[in-house]
Design a protein around this motif. Structure first.
Motif, PDB file in Angstrom:
ATOM      1  N   ASN A 154     -52.910 -26.018 -31.735  1.00  0.00           N
ATOM      2  CA  ASN A 154     -52.977 -26.127 -30.390  1.00  0.00           C
ATOM      3  C   ASN A 154     -52.654 -25.708 -29.614  1.00  0.00           C
ATOM      4  O   ASN A 154     -53.351 -25.280 -28.679  1.00  0.00           O
ATOM      5  N   MET A 155     -50.933 -25.370 -29.179  1.00  0.00           N
ATOM      6  CA  MET A 155     -50.772 -25.354 -28.072  1.00  0.00           C
ATOM      7  C   MET A 155     -51.126 -23.907 -27.852  1.00  0.00           C
ATOM      8  O   MET A 155     -51.295 -23.655 -26.299  1.00  0.00           O
ATOM      9  N   VAL A 156     -51.140 -23.577 -28.372  1.00  0.00           N
ATOM     10  CA  VAL A 156     -51.465 -22.084 -29.031  1.00  0.00           C
ATOM     11  C   VAL A 156     -53.437 -21.767 -27.772  1.00  0.00           C
ATOM     12  O   VAL A 156     -53.175 -20.943 -26.912  1.00  0.00           O
ATOM     13  N   TRP A 157     -53.750 -22.167 -28.612  1.00  0.00           N
ATOM     14  CA  TRP A 157     -55.171 -21.985 -27.801  1.00  0.00           C
ATOM     15  C   TRP A 157     -56.083 -22.379 -26.714  1.00  0.00           C
ATOM     16  O   TRP A 157     -55.750 -22.554 -25.643  1.00  0.00           O
ATOM     17  N   TYR A 158     -55.359 -23.776 -26.471  1.00  0.00           N
ATOM     18  CA  TYR A 158     -54.735 -24.040 -24.826  1.00  0.00           C
ATOM     19  C   TYR A 158     -54.280 -23.389 -23.620  1.00  0.00           C
ATOM     20  O   TYR A 158     -54.364 -22.607 -22.799  1.00  0.00           O
ATOM     21  N   VAL A 159     -52.449 -22.331 -24.368  1.00  0.00           N
ATOM     22  CA  VAL A 159     -52.852 -20.795 -23.059  1.00  0.00           C
ATOM     23  C   VAL A 159     -53.194 -20.380 -22.858  1.00  0.00           C
ATOM     24  O   VAL A 159     -53.563 -19.683 -22.530  1.00  0.00           O
ATOM     25  N   LEU A 160     -54.011 -20.142 -24.375  1.00  0.00           N
ATOM     26  CA  LEU A 160     -55.044 -18.783 -24.346  1.00  0.00           C
ATOM     27  C   LEU A 160     -56.001 -19.132 -23.032  1.00  0.00           C
ATOM     28  O   LEU A 160     -56.699 -18.315 -22.494  1.00  0.00           O
ATOM     29  N   ALA A 161     -56.237 -20.303 -23.196  1.00  0.00           N
ATOM     30  CA  ALA A 161     -57.389 -20.980 -22.269  1.00  0.00           C
ATOM     31  C   ALA A 161     -56.666 -20.885 -20.694  1.00  0.00           C
ATOM     32  O   ALA A 161     -58.274 -20.512 -20.269  1.00  0.00           O
ATOM     33  N   VAL A 162     -55.158 -20.359 -20.983  1.00  0.00           N
ATOM     34  CA  VAL A 162     -55.628 -20.328 -19.079  1.00  0.00           C
ATOM     35  C   VAL A 162     -56.112 -19.224 -18.804  1.00  0.00           C
ATOM     36  O   VAL A 162     -56.367 -18.241 -17.321  1.00  0.00           O
ATOM     37  N   PHE A 306     -47.660 -26.060 -16.724  1.00  0.00           N
ATOM     38  CA  PHE A 306     -48.152 -26.625 -16.585  1.00  0.00           C
ATOM     39  C   PHE A 306     -49.404 -27.041 -17.995  1.00  0.00           C
ATOM     40  O   PHE A 306     -49.288 -27.936 -17.990  1.00  0.00           O
ATOM     41  N   GLU A 307     -49.094 -26.078 -18.396  1.00  0.00           N
ATOM     42  CA  GLU A 307     -50.219 -26.336 -19.583  1.00  0.00           C
ATOM     43  C   GLU A 307     -49.343 -26.872 -20.384  1.00  0.00           C
ATOM     44  O   GLU A 307     -50.256 -27.357 -22.035  1.00  0.00           O
ATOM     45  N   LEU A 308     -48.355 -26.362 -21.148  1.00  0.00           N
ATOM     46  CA  LEU A 308     -47.431 -26.459 -21.594  1.00  0.00           C
ATOM     47  C   LEU A 308     -47.220 -28.021 -22.246  1.00  0.00           C
ATOM     48  O   LEU A 308     -46.303 -28.702 -22.796  1.00  0.00           O
ATOM     49  N   LYS A 309     -47.523 -29.287 -20.526  1.00  0.00           N
ATOM     50  CA  LYS A 309     -47.883 -30.168 -20.097  1.00  0.00           C
ATOM     51  C   LYS A 309     -49.348 -31.223 -20.494  1.00  0.00           C
ATOM     52  O   LYS A 309     -48.746 -31.893 -20.472  1.00  0.00           O
TER      53      LYS A 309
END
Length: 376
Positions: A154-162, A306-309
């Motif tokens: 899921n973190m891959v999608w959140y990071v790509l959303a940046v 910041f997104e990684l947190k």
């Protein structure tokens, strides 16, 4: 050399005269080294004794880690005194930096080392057995834990959303940098979401506006023809909703950095391009965007860190659901502590994630540095 001769030499432009450095006796330097060495040896011995007592190998009656703390403070005093004895005036100057270094050691380095120790223990707060070393059992459990790897995915999608956040922020920065009416008002208005706490945003938007039964967003969606406006029922819809809330809070941060970069671009360059016949799109793509690359890269990298947190919005709105679709590594680790009281395994999860972040960010910075050097 007398004062008159020194003055005459200075007037004649004699640059061979140098200030005489203070001489430090060798005995004083030796005493300073012995002081630092003995204090370091005492600190290491106390750390070893404290660790053995905490592990139950020996019984010394230590009720807390205060003996090690007091020994650390004594070592800090001895280190400062030893620096002055060895280096003289340079040691006095080092005393101004020493408190910050010691604070970093005590607040960052020591907790990290202690966390590594906890990661290799079986420590559940609901168990009466207490903390016990279990070797690599936590690491094996992590390797076989599908929920942890799902959170990493899921973190891959959140990071790509940046990247989407950056595109929106760049457009807003261009808008606020243009000569529009009420520009100052819009700058403050667009910055307001960044002033709010993510916890407040999660309750204000996720639990109120996007609520399934009575939320204004759900009512508007029904009016527009969406029969079942459940924003957090399906996996992809829930993930997109979390990304939208996170972006609403975070886009102003990127926007303000980009706006500062746009205002730093000299107007002469844009005027010259306009005189040469460049259209607005050509000026943006050929001049503004390349000049904004250093600021853009900095903003995106900071936002990725910041997104990684990311955890607070997920914890308050979905708790990782449905089916772990919105889970982040931080929210999963939080639940491991809160719901299962599994301190040992949760610390192992956090340490492995910490190592992954270091590797990822270091590699990203290296790639970005090479890319920037190639462009420039």
């Amino acid at each position: 050399m007398s004062e008159a001769e020194i003055g005459a030499g200075a007037l004649a432009g004699d640059h061979s005269i140098k200030p005489v450095s203070s001489h430090i006796p060798s005995g004083r330097k030796t005493a300073g080294r012995w002081l630092i060495g003995l204090a370091t040896l005492g600190l290491a011995a106390m750390a070893l004794l404290q660790g053995l007592d905490s592990a139950g190998t020996i019984v010394l009656g230590f009720e807390s880690w205060r003996p090690l703390l007091y020994t650390y403070l004594a070592w800090a005093v001895a280190l400062g005194a030893g620096q002055v004895m060895i280096r003289g005036e340079a040691g006095h100057r080092a005393l101004f930096l020493l408190p910050a270094v010691l604070f970093t050691v005590s607040m960052v380095i020591f907790p990290t080392i202690f966390g590594l120790y906890i990661a290799f223990t079986d420590w559940n707060l609901s168990s009466f057995a207490g903390r016990q070393l279990n070797g690599l059992d936590n690491l094996r459990a992590l390797w076989a834990d599908p929920y942890y790897w799902n959170a990493l995915g899921n973190m891959v999608w959140y990071v790509l959303a940046v990247l989407v956040q950056y595109a929106i922020a760049f457009g807003l920065a261009l808008l606020l940098n243009a000569e529009i009416r009420a520009r100052k008002f819009f700058r403050v208005a667009f910055l307001m979401p960044f002033m709010l706490s993510p916890v407040a945003v999660s309750w204000m938007i996720g639990k109120s506006i996007m609520e399934y039964r009575f939320g204004p967003a759900a009512s508007l969606a029904r009016f527009l023809g969406w029969e079942n406006p459940a924003f957090f029922a399906s996996p992809w819809m829930a993930r997109i909703s979390i990304m939208a809330m996170d972006g609403w809070v975070s886009i102003p941060f990127i926007m303000i950095l980009l706006l500062a970069g746009l205002q730093a671009i000299p107007n002469d360059i844009l005027e010259a391009a306009r005189i040469d016949g460049a259209k607005a799109w050509q000026s943006l793509w050929k001049i503004t965007f390349p000049l904004m690359l250093p600021v853009s890269v900095t903003a995106v990298i900071l936002r990725i860190i910041f997104e990684l947190k990311l955890a607070d919005i997920v914890i308050n709105v979905t708790s990782g659901g449905p089916g772990g679709a919105t889970d982040t590594v931080s929210s999963f680790i939080y639940r491991e502590y809160r719901d299962r009281s599994n301190v040992g395994y949760g610390t192992m999860l956090a340490q492995v994630y910490f190592i992954m972040i270091i590797i990822f960010v270091t590699g990203l910075l290296s790639l970005v540095s090479r890319w920037m050097r190639r462009l420039t």
